[in-house]
Design an enzyme around this catalytic site. Structure first.
Site, short mmCIF file in Angstrom:
data_model
loop_
_atom_site.label_atom_id
_atom_site.label_comp_id
_atom_site.label_asym_id
_atom_site.label_seq_id
_atom_site.Cartn_x
_atom_site.Cartn_y
_atom_site.Cartn_z
N HIS A 158 4.53 -0.69 4.38
CA HIS A 158 3.08 -0.54 4.18
C HIS A 158 2.40 0.18 5.33
O HIS A 158 1.22 0.51 5.23
CB HIS A 158 2.44 -1.92 3.98
N ASP A 352 -3.13 4.86 9.70
CA ASP A 352 -3.08 3.76 8.76
C ASP A 352 -2.10 4.11 7.66
O ASP A 352 -2.08 5.27 7.22
CB ASP A 352 -4.48 3.54 8.15
O1 F6P Z 1 -0.71 -4.41 5.52
C1 F6P Z 1 0.04 -4.31 6.70
C2 F6P Z 1 0.20 -5.67 7.35
O2 F6P Z 1 0.94 -5.51 8.51
C3 F6P Z 1 0.91 -6.71 6.50
O3 F6P Z 1 2.30 -6.66 6.55
C4 F6P Z 1 0.36 -7.94 7.10
O4 F6P Z 1 0.54 -9.09 6.37
C5 F6P Z 1 -1.10 -7.58 7.30
O5 F6P Z 1 -1.04 -6.24 7.70
C6 F6P Z 1 -1.86 -8.48 8.26
O6 F6P Z 1 -1.16 -8.71 9.44
P1 F6P Z 1 -0.62 -10.14 9.87
O7 F6P Z 1 0.24 -10.65 8.78
O8 F6P Z 1 0.14 -9.90 11.15
O9 F6P Z 1 -1.81 -11.01 10.06
#
Ligand code: F6P
Length: 461
Positions: A158, A352
């Site tokens: 992602h 991003d």
């Molecule tokens: O969308 C990218 C991402 O890194 C996801 O994998 C992740 O769950 C989200 O952003 C939020 O980050 P985190 O899980 O570290 O809070």
């Protein structure tokens, strides 16, 4: 019956209405609505006190079983906070200078990927299709193959994937790509990311299995939510508070990749260079705190507090505040209404993977009175949304001029741009994204199985 098994580090809490922040949870939640049966496996977000083998908890919600495991304090730190968020995250967002590598963190990352494989194995059934998500689990496909899992396994990243010149700085980069090669197909957000990954595969002599599958949202559903939100109390309160003056909105996790400081500098420039907006325009920035155990994120939070305090101190009037800043989470269905009310959506990442806020902002607009989108060219969404006002987030004057243009744009131009942006958002939905990916995955799996049989190899070796 075919069942879709999704594996990701973070999963939504089925009991909560609020989704975890980030595009992954949004995109996949939209996908699962269409799946007849699914399992979503991941970390609970909780910490297991003792360093022992964790139990998997299952929670059935509609057609989806959510299965979670806790992580030990040691793993939470070494795997999640450090290897994922202080090593891979900065490097993959082109911030090599922020990468802080320690060998022990890699060991923790390997441990957790192996733990996920061991804990997932007993939950798997024949005819499952496994879809692994994001950089936390690069090794999982290989670990499952080692446990003789022969199901189709796809992987989707992602976040951006850096070019070879940066990737080669990552210790264990070759190991990561070798493990990733166990997946039948690897999806990335843009052509640029896919080309970067294939080039890295090529350098190490691995099969080039990466392709672009840009993720989308469920735009019809989101538009409906935005429309319904206009009946809500929060919408009414925000509207009254604006007194008919223009609203700029930004919504991002608190993360240095989002270009929040650059955006604020651009907004400050707007107020300096175009003083007619003082006392009139309001900028609402919704920024839920994220990864607060990671030093770089704590630092950014302090810097934002200071920068916003300074801008407000400098420009505020006794009855007008230039920046309204919220660090609590605003539920998505309420945010949808705020997007609809806003005149300008401001999305300025320095890098991003995709940025679904840009797509949600478009979907939420009132077709009769749409707002304008100011979008960084460095967001994965930019190639799909060329009718946005595109900016370079490193240039505050560019941001200020784009905001000025957006606030003053005629309603006919806004409508014209929005119609073409909306067609793009309607065309690449979460449903299309997953259907295309899963079809390609099953085709690739059949071919890989055949090729391995022809070469006299075990598929799982
Ligand atoms: O969308 C990218 C991402 O890194 C996801 O994998 C992740 O769950 C989200 O952003 C939020 O980050 P985190 O899980 O570290 O809070």
């Amino acid at each position: 019956m075919n069942r879709l098994v999704i594996v990701s580090n973070r999963i939504p809490d089925p009991d909560e209405r609020v989704l975890p922040a980030g595009g992954l949870a949004i995109g996949l939640t939209d996908v699962l609505r269409d799946e007849p049966s699914s399992l979503w496996f991941g970390w609970s977000g909780n910490q297991e006190d003792r360093d022992k083998e964790q139990t998997v908890h299952q929670n059935v919600c509609g057609k989806t079983v959510y299965a979670t495991l806790d992580l030990s304090a040691k793993h939470r730190k070494g795997y999640y906070q450090r290897f994922c968020n202080a090593i891979i995250w900065p490097l993959f967002h082109y911030r090599l200078g922020l990468m802080d590598y320690h060998r022990a963190d890699w060991e923790s990352y390997v441990d957790v990927n192996q733990l996920f494989a061991r804990k997932l194995l007993p939950l798997l059934r024949q005819n499952d299709t496994i879809w692994i998500h994001d950089y936390h689990l690069f090794l999982l496909g290989h670990e499952l193959r080692k446990l003789n899992v022969t199901a189709p396994i796809g992987f989707f990243l992602h976040i951006p994937f850096p070019p070879w010149s940066l990737f080669r700085a990552l210790p264990h980069g070759e190991d990561i790509l070798r493990h990733l090669s166990a997946c039948d197909i690897i999806g990335l957000q843009t052509e640029e990311d896919a080309a970067n990954m294939n080039e890295c595969f090529r350098r190490f002599g691995f099969p080039q299995r990466a392709a672009a599958f840009p993720i989308g949202i469920d735009p019809k559903r989101f538009a409906r939510e935005a429309q319904e939100a206009t009946q809500g109390d929060e919408y009414a309160r925000l509207k009254v508070s604006l007194q008919g003056r223009p609203l700029i909105i930004g919504a991002d996790r608190l993360d240095y990749s989002k270009g929040l400081q650059e955006r604020l500098t651009g907004y400050e420039k707007l107020l300096t260079r175009f003083p007619e907006h003082r006392g009139r325009v309001t900028y609402l920035q919704v920024t839920p705190i994220s990864r607060k155990e990671v030093e770089e994120y704590r630092l950014l939070r302090r810097q934002l507090d200071e920068q916003i305090g300074r801008i407000n101190g400098m420009f505020a009037q006794f009855d007008w505040t230039p920046v309204r800043y919220l660090t609590q989470t605003v539920p998505r269905h309420i945010l949808a209404g705020f997007y609809r009310l806003a005149d300008v959506g401001l999305v300025t990442p320095l890098r991003d993977g995709m940025n679904l806020v840009a797509k949600e902002f478009i979907a939420a607009q009132d077709p009769e009175r749409p707002g304008a989108l100011v979008l960084s060219t460095l967001a994965g969404a930019a190639p799909e949304l060329p009718e946005a006002i595109l900016i370079n987030p490193h240039d505050p004057d560019d941001i200020a001029e784009a905001l000025h243009l957006a606030i003053n744009m005629s309603s006919s131009e806004k409508k014209q741009r929005w119609q073409s942006l909306n067609s793009a958002v309607q065309a690449s939905t979460a449903g299309n994204w997953s259907r295309t990916f899963l079809t390609e995955l099953r085709t690739a799996h059949a071919k890989n199985t055949e090729d391995s049989a022809a070469a006299g190899q075990d598929y799982d070796s």
